[in-house]
Design a protein around this motif. Sequence first.
Motif, PDB file in Angstrom:
ATOM      1  N   MET A 278     -22.339 -16.959  36.450  1.00 45.45           N
ATOM      2  CA  MET A 278     -23.786 -17.133  36.462  1.00 45.45           C
ATOM      3  C   MET A 278     -24.307 -17.355  37.881  1.00 45.45           C
ATOM      4  SD  MET A 278     -24.196 -19.539  33.066  1.00 45.45           S
ATOM      5  CE  MET A 278     -25.937 -19.853  33.399  1.00 45.45           C
ATOM      6  N   GLN A 279     -23.538 -18.088  38.691  1.00 44.40           N
ATOM      7  CA  GLN A 279     -23.938 -18.331  40.069  1.00 44.40           C
ATOM      8  C   GLN A 279     -23.948 -17.029  40.867  1.00 44.40           C
ATOM      9  OE1 GLN A 279     -21.445 -21.216  42.041  1.00 44.40           O
ATOM     10  NE2 GLN A 279     -22.557 -21.043  44.007  1.00 44.40           N
ATOM     11  N   ALA A 280     -22.898 -16.201  40.672  1.00 46.36           N
ATOM     12  CA  ALA A 280     -22.823 -14.915  41.374  1.00 46.36           C
ATOM     13  C   ALA A 280     -23.963 -14.003  40.928  1.00 46.36           C
ATOM     14  CB  ALA A 280     -21.475 -14.250  41.111  1.00 46.36           C
ATOM     15  N   GLU A 281     -24.266 -14.015  39.636  1.00 40.15           N
ATOM     16  CA  GLU A 281     -25.367 -13.205  39.131  1.00 40.15           C
ATOM     17  C   GLU A 281     -26.703 -13.638  39.735  1.00 40.15           C
ATOM     18  OE1 GLU A 281     -25.212 -13.647  34.955  1.00 40.15           O
ATOM     19  OE2 GLU A 281     -23.612 -12.155  34.658  1.00 40.15           O
TER      20      GLU A 281
ATOM     21  N   ARG B  21     -27.415  -3.903  55.829  1.00 37.34           N
ATOM     22  CA  ARG B  21     -26.050  -3.597  55.381  1.00 37.34           C
ATOM     23  C   ARG B  21     -25.291  -4.888  55.051  1.00 37.34           C
ATOM     24  NH1 ARG B  21     -28.327   0.232  54.504  1.00 37.34           N
ATOM     25  NH2 ARG B  21     -28.239   2.245  55.582  1.00 37.34           N
ATOM     26  N   MET B  22     -25.516  -5.934  55.823  1.00 34.77           N
ATOM     27  CA  MET B  22     -24.868  -7.215  55.526  1.00 34.77           C
ATOM     28  C   MET B  22     -25.329  -7.759  54.179  1.00 34.77           C
ATOM     29  SD  MET B  22     -24.929  -9.160  59.227  1.00 34.77           S
ATOM     30  CE  MET B  22     -24.361 -10.666  58.477  1.00 34.77           C
ATOM     31  N   ILE B  23     -26.658  -7.687  53.916  1.00 34.33           N
ATOM     32  CA  ILE B  23     -27.180  -8.175  52.637  1.00 34.33           C
ATOM     33  C   ILE B  23     -26.636  -7.332  51.489  1.00 34.33           C
ATOM     34  CG2 ILE B  23     -29.286  -8.520  51.294  1.00 34.33           C
ATOM     35  CD1 ILE B  23     -30.764  -8.976  53.930  1.00 34.33           C
ATOM     36  N   GLU B  24     -26.565  -6.024  51.713  1.00 28.60           N
ATOM     37  CA  GLU B  24     -26.031  -5.134  50.675  1.00 28.60           C
ATOM     38  C   GLU B  24     -24.568  -5.447  50.392  1.00 28.60           C
ATOM     39  OE1 GLU B  24     -28.789  -1.109  51.306  1.00 28.60           O
ATOM     40  OE2 GLU B  24     -26.870  -1.297  52.346  1.00 28.60           O
ATOM     41  N   GLU B  25     -23.813  -5.734  51.456  1.00 27.47           N
ATOM     42  CA  GLU B  25     -22.402  -6.090  51.263  1.00 27.47           C
ATOM     43  C   GLU B  25     -22.280  -7.392  50.466  1.00 27.47           C
ATOM     44  OE1 GLU B  25     -20.794  -6.256  55.157  1.00 27.47           O
ATOM     45  OE2 GLU B  25     -20.724  -4.079  55.432  1.00 27.47           O
ATOM     46  N   ASP B  26     -23.137  -8.384  50.820  1.00 26.76           N
ATOM     47  CA  ASP B  26     -23.114  -9.651  50.071  1.00 26.76           C
ATOM     48  C   ASP B  26     -23.506  -9.423  48.615  1.00 26.76           C
ATOM     49  OD1 ASP B  26     -22.390 -10.954  52.359  1.00 26.76           O
ATOM     50  OD2 ASP B  26     -24.423 -11.649  52.844  1.00 26.76           O
ATOM     51  N   TYR B  27     -24.484  -8.557  48.410  1.00 23.58           N
ATOM     52  CA  TYR B  27     -24.921  -8.256  47.049  1.00 23.58           C
ATOM     53  C   TYR B  27     -23.778  -7.607  46.268  1.00 23.58           C
ATOM     54  CZ  TYR B  27     -27.469  -5.944  43.268  1.00 23.58           C
ATOM     55  OH  TYR B  27     -27.887  -5.518  42.032  1.00 23.58           O
ATOM     56  N   THR B  28     -23.116  -6.654  46.913  1.00 24.68           N
ATOM     57  CA  THR B  28     -21.988  -5.984  46.243  1.00 24.68           C
ATOM     58  C   THR B  28     -20.887  -6.990  45.904  1.00 24.68           C
ATOM     59  OG1 THR B  28     -22.461  -3.914  47.413  1.00 24.68           O
ATOM     60  CG2 THR B  28     -20.262  -4.155  46.486  1.00 24.68           C
ATOM     61  N   GLU B  29     -20.634  -7.906  46.836  1.00 28.28           N
ATOM     62  CA  GLU B  29     -19.615  -8.934  46.581  1.00 28.28           C
ATOM     63  C   GLU B  29     -20.027  -9.844  45.423  1.00 28.28           C
ATOM     64  OE1 GLU B  29     -18.944 -11.023  50.184  1.00 28.28           O
ATOM     65  OE2 GLU B  29     -17.985  -9.335  51.212  1.00 28.28           O
TER      66      GLU B  29
ATOM     67  N   GLN C 238     -19.584  -7.939  42.209  1.00 28.20           N
ATOM     68  CA  GLN C 238     -18.154  -7.862  41.893  1.00 28.20           C
ATOM     69  C   GLN C 238     -17.613  -9.213  41.444  1.00 28.20           C
ATOM     70  OE1 GLN C 238     -16.232  -5.008  41.905  1.00 28.20           O
ATOM     71  NE2 GLN C 238     -14.752  -6.370  40.903  1.00 28.20           N
ATOM     72  N   ALA C 239     -18.062 -10.295  42.119  1.00 27.85           N
ATOM     73  CA  ALA C 239     -17.623 -11.644  41.733  1.00 27.85           C
ATOM     74  C   ALA C 239     -18.094 -11.976  40.319  1.00 27.85           C
ATOM     75  CB  ALA C 239     -18.164 -12.666  42.724  1.00 27.85           C
ATOM     76  N   SER C 240     -19.314 -11.608  39.992  1.00 26.09           N
ATOM     77  CA  SER C 240     -19.827 -11.842  38.644  1.00 26.09           C
ATOM     78  C   SER C 240     -18.959 -11.147  37.613  1.00 26.09           C
ATOM     79  CB  SER C 240     -21.267 -11.347  38.537  1.00 26.09           C
ATOM     80  OG  SER C 240     -21.729 -11.464  37.216  1.00 26.09           O
ATOM     81  N   SER C 241     -18.577  -9.901  37.931  1.00 34.77           N
ATOM     82  CA  SER C 241     -17.720  -9.164  36.996  1.00 34.77           C
ATOM     83  C   SER C 241     -16.345  -9.810  36.887  1.00 34.77           C
ATOM     84  CB  SER C 241     -17.591  -7.716  37.483  1.00 34.77           C
ATOM     85  OG  SER C 241     -16.711  -6.978  36.662  1.00 34.77           O
ATOM     86  N   ASP C 242     -15.794 -10.215  38.039  1.00 35.23           N
ATOM     87  CA  ASP C 242     -14.462 -10.839  38.026  1.00 35.23           C
ATOM     88  C   ASP C 242     -14.472 -12.158  37.244  1.00 35.23           C
ATOM     89  OD1 ASP C 242     -13.570  -8.731  39.544  1.00 35.23           O
ATOM     90  OD2 ASP C 242     -13.671  -9.813  41.469  1.00 35.23           O
ATOM     91  N   TRP C 243     -15.496 -13.021  37.501  1.00 31.09           N
ATOM     92  CA  TRP C 243     -15.557 -14.302  36.791  1.00 31.09           C
ATOM     93  C   TRP C 243     -15.795 -14.089  35.303  1.00 31.09           C
ATOM     94  CZ3 TRP C 243     -13.405 -18.271  38.650  1.00 31.09           C
ATOM     95  CH2 TRP C 243     -13.443 -18.555  40.040  1.00 31.09           C
ATOM     96  N   GLY C 244     -16.508 -13.023  34.973  1.00 30.43           N
ATOM     97  CA  GLY C 244     -16.688 -12.705  33.550  1.00 30.43           C
ATOM     98  C   GLY C 244     -15.362 -12.362  32.888  1.00 30.43           C
ATOM     99  N   SER C 245     -14.553 -11.586  33.620  1.00 34.09           N
ATOM    100  CA  SER C 245     -13.236 -11.223  33.083  1.00 34.09           C
ATOM    101  C   SER C 245     -12.345 -12.452  32.947  1.00 34.09           C
ATOM    102  CB  SER C 245     -12.572 -10.189  34.011  1.00 34.09           C
ATOM    103  OG  SER C 245     -13.338  -8.994  34.075  1.00 34.09           O
ATOM    104  N   LYS C 246     -12.436 -13.341  33.942  1.00 34.00           N
ATOM    105  CA  LYS C 246     -11.616 -14.562  33.890  1.00 34.00           C
ATOM    106  C   LYS C 246     -12.074 -15.474  32.737  1.00 34.00           C
ATOM    107  CE  LYS C 246     -10.500 -14.644  38.821  1.00 34.00           C
ATOM    108  NZ  LYS C 246     -10.671 -15.360  40.105  1.00 34.00           N
ATOM    109  N   ALA C 247     -13.396 -15.554  32.548  1.00 32.24           N
ATOM    110  CA  ALA C 247     -13.907 -16.382  31.445  1.00 32.24           C
ATOM    111  C   ALA C 247     -13.422 -15.841  30.112  1.00 32.24           C
ATOM    112  CB  ALA C 247     -15.434 -16.409  31.482  1.00 32.24           C
TER     113      ALA C 247
END
Length: 248
Positions: free
Chosen positions: A112-115, A58-66, A69-78
């Motif tokens: 890219m790092q989040a991905e 569950r911890m790994i899944e939470e990190d994966y989800t984060e 989500q971070a990849s999507s957020d940084w994409g929007s910011k870019a």
Amino acid sequence: MAKQSIFGRVAQLAKANVNAMLDSAEDPQKMLDQMVRDYTDNIAEAETAVAQTIGNLRMIEEDYTEDVQASSDWGSKALAASSKADEFRTAGEAASADKFDSLAKVAIQRQMQAESEAKTAEPTISSQREIVEKLKTGLDAMKSKRHELVSKRDELIARAKSAQAQNQVQEAVKSIDIMDPSSEVGRFEEKIRREEARVRGAAELASSSLDTQFNSLEDLGEQTEIEARLAALKAPNSAPSLTTGSEQ
């Protein structure tokens, strides 16, 4: 390694041939009691391991989800920074445009790092999910096997007690067998027969003695009669009488 070791014991115990183990056991009841205890201990240990593995998953899944989500957020910011840079460039403000393009590049780098982190976590998540499922299956098999062992143990104990009770009844019947001349009942019956024989003998003896007494009385009466007649013959002026006991 700990999880794999526990899983190995789960699989081994789940495949145990209970009937074969019973056939080779010197004391099946004690063996089954020990097996039930071993299964219970291993189930508790495996449940702890499964809970820990699920928690880690569950911890790994939470990190994966984060990361996703971070990849999507940084994409929007870019995209937002790039669009802003285009606006400034259109307005002839090259310096501001370059600044936002630089921000867009930073955002893309973070994206890219989040991905990458999310992608790296995917096989780990898949592996952990598989381990969890195997452990759950192993636990279910162990619980089923434990139920089988408990039923087998209870059946064995019931059969043993039944056999013991039947043996006790048979021994009790043997101990009171009245046809056995060596039994207490046989000896008591023989004693009664001897007493009855003694009573019959005493009665017979008593009867014989009474007849003898009556015979003696008859002999005595006859002798008395003889003595009386002799005395009468010797008496003066007496005449012999032909008829016993008759007078004119």
